[in-house]
Design a protein around this motif. Structure first.
Motif, mmCIF file in Angstrom:
data_model
loop_
_atom_site.group_PDB
_atom_site.id
_atom_site.type_symbol
_atom_site.label_atom_id
_atom_site.label_comp_id
_atom_site.label_asym_id
_atom_site.label_seq_id
_atom_site.Cartn_x
_atom_site.Cartn_y
_atom_site.Cartn_z
ATOM 1 N N ARG A 200 14.029 1.823 51.861
ATOM 2 C CA ARG A 200 15.451 1.267 51.169
ATOM 3 C C ARG A 200 15.943 0.208 52.118
ATOM 4 N NH1 ARG A 200 15.243 4.394 46.517
ATOM 5 N NH2 ARG A 200 13.664 6.308 46.791
ATOM 6 N N GLY A 201 16.941 0.422 50.934
ATOM 7 C CA GLY A 201 17.678 -1.293 51.752
ATOM 8 C C GLY A 201 18.531 -1.990 51.036
ATOM 9 N N GLY A 202 19.438 -3.164 51.387
ATOM 10 C CA GLY A 202 20.032 -3.323 50.460
ATOM 11 C C GLY A 202 19.561 -4.723 50.178
ATOM 12 N N PHE A 203 19.624 -5.634 49.026
ATOM 13 C CA PHE A 203 19.915 -7.277 48.811
ATOM 14 C C PHE A 203 20.916 -8.358 49.472
ATOM 15 C CE2 PHE A 203 18.468 -4.096 45.210
ATOM 16 C CZ PHE A 203 17.002 -5.079 45.940
ATOM 17 N N ASP A 204 20.311 -9.446 50.645
ATOM 18 C CA ASP A 204 21.253 -10.345 50.168
ATOM 19 C C ASP A 204 21.363 -11.664 49.998
ATOM 20 O OD1 ASP A 204 21.888 -11.964 52.618
ATOM 21 O OD2 ASP A 204 20.031 -12.559 53.292
ATOM 22 N N LEU A 205 22.293 -11.213 49.288
ATOM 23 C CA LEU A 205 22.716 -11.727 48.237
ATOM 24 C C LEU A 205 23.891 -13.554 48.672
ATOM 25 C CD1 LEU A 205 22.817 -12.625 44.964
ATOM 26 C CD2 LEU A 205 25.228 -11.618 45.134
#
Length: 456
Positions: A200-205
């Motif tokens: 799980r985690g986000g995206f480093d846009l």
């Protein structure tokens, strides 16, 4: 995706899955190199300058290289099959758009988006292999077949591009649409569905945008250097390095970085990626020079140019057959070193700019063998001793290096050829891939004695 292939042997279905994945990387390789042969025809119809012309290739390479780390992260988080299938559809659509382009900016835009699609598609495909085949002989065999297919596509694309351009350069865009449609059908049937999202985690846009922006500015610096004041060149270069510094700062601070900087503590991975930059950068720069030389100075047709360059496609045969045996017997580092030595010999052999095909044949043969020896072992070195949940990331780092090397090599060559396309200009341009190959020899010759200390 869990491992589904036993260590003893590959099943028929396993080979079928590998065929689909190899088909995708072959499509990516052939799509890049076909464009090189088609560039003079595109230039003639759309009226583009040499500097503008290189952006048709560089736009693809930079968006590919800039977003591929995000693509690797997405494969690990959202599912490898899902990313592979979804972005194959985008690749198909925008390749078709490029075929209908009537202005240069539309073509460059289509290539930029197609590059983004490849940035998500390729690491998904490679990480499907590295998480499906057990580490060791089976994975090495699968990776060498996969890398050999990519290398074959990259070189065979030159003759394919010549054949298609002889009909109409727009078929260089339409043909991949047909291939992508076939691969899409195969992927939907053969590739197992993702069972569950592991992490799980986000995206480093922010990381993806600053990395892409940095690469765009650095390449633009090289391309524009001959035509703008030195102050403009320095300003653009400084902006590129500032964005690179911001990217590094972001990666150190965000909870889910685009690239875990500690991964760069793997010395073999670092050297493999540096080798990838030099290998593909020299090859792409040489292809650009060779095509323009044959078409513009020797007045060869698209078909004649493609058939002449077809010799380089010998790597499609050698990479999956000879290279695995050499790696097993002598080790990957020595094989890569031999590849760079042959590449330097190939570029040196082309320097006299012979008028006949017989005079150029040794250079083309040496280059084909060199690419076969180097590409696969670099792929293995960049992904071994990497945890399974970071295989997509490691694959993305390698692809970033390949694409940035391609764009940088092409930019340097385009800057050198900014004047009249004379024999002397071409000879000067050939010193660029030759120098890159020599640097590759130095990188491959130094043994890795210990791991670099992790940075985070």
């Amino acid at each position: 995706m869990s491992s589904t292939i036993t260590p003893e042997r590959l099943t028929g279905r396993a080979w079928a899955v590998l065929l689909v994945l190899c088909g995708a990387i072959f499509l990516e390789g052939i799509d890049v190199s076909m464009m090189g042969v088609a560039l003079p025809s595109i230039r003639a119809e759309l009226g583009l300058a040499v500097g503008e012309l290189q952006w048709i290739v560089s736009a693809y390479a930079l968006s590919y290289g800039g977003f591929v780390l995000l693509g690797g992260r997405a494969a690990d988080l959202l599912g490898r099959r899902r990313m592979f299938v979804s972005w194959l559809v985008v690749f198909l659509l925008f390749s078709g758009l490029g075929g209908f382009a009537t202005e240069g900016w539309v073509l460059i835009l289509a290539r930029f988006v197609t590059g983004i699609a490849a940035a998500f598609l390729t690491p998904a495909g490679l990480s499907i292999i590295t998480t499906t085949y057990p580490e060791g002989p089976q994975r090495n065999k699968a990776l060498l077949v996969y890398a050999g297919t990519a290398a074959g596509g990259f070189s065979l694309g030159m003759v394919t591009g010549g054949l298609l351009s002889a009909v109409n350069w727009r078929w260089v865009f339409f043909a991949p649409v047909i291939v992508a449609a076939v691969l899409l059908a195969g992927a939907l049937v053969l590739i197992p569905r993702d069972t569950a999202v592991r992490n799980r985690g986000g995206f480093d846009l922010g990381g993806a945008l600053t990395l892409t922006g940095s690469m765009l500015l650095l390449v633009a610096t090289v391309v524009r250097a001959p035509d703008v004041p030195a102050t403009h060149t320095l300003t653009t270069a400084a902006a590129g390095f500032v964005l690179l510094a911001v990217f590094t700062l972001i990666e150190r601070r965000v909870s889910t970085p685009l690239i875990r900087l500690g991964l760069l503590g793997n010395a073999a991975l670092v050297r493999a990626n540096l080798g990838a930059v030099l290998l593909v950068g020299s090859f792409t720069g040489f292809q650009f020079i060779a095509v323009l030389y044959l078409r513009e100075l020797r007045n060869w047709s698209e078909l004649e140019t493609g058939l002449a360059l077809m010799v380089i496609g010998i790597d499609a045969v050698l990479a999956p057959t000879l290279t695995p045996w050499l790696v097993s017997r002598y080790g990957g580092r020595r094989v890569v070193l031999g590849g760079f030595v042959l590449a330097a010999m190939a570029y040196g052999a082309f320097l006299p700019l012979g008028r006949s095909f017989a005079a150029m044949l040794p250079a083309f043969l040496l280059l084909g063998i060199a690419f076969a020896l180097s590409y696969g072992p670099l792929t293995i070195a960049a992904t071994e001793r990497v945890a399974e949940d970071e295989q997509g990331l490691a694959s993305g780092v390698l692809t970033t290096s390949f694409q940035f090397g391609s764009a940088l090599g092409l930019a340097v060559v385009a800057a050198v050829l900014a004047g009249d396309l004379t024999a002397d200009e071409f000879r000067t341009g050939l010193t660029v891939p030759l120098a890159a190959a020599v640097l590759g020899i130095l990188v491959a010759a130094v043994p890795v004695r210990k791991q670099l200390r992790a940075k985070g």
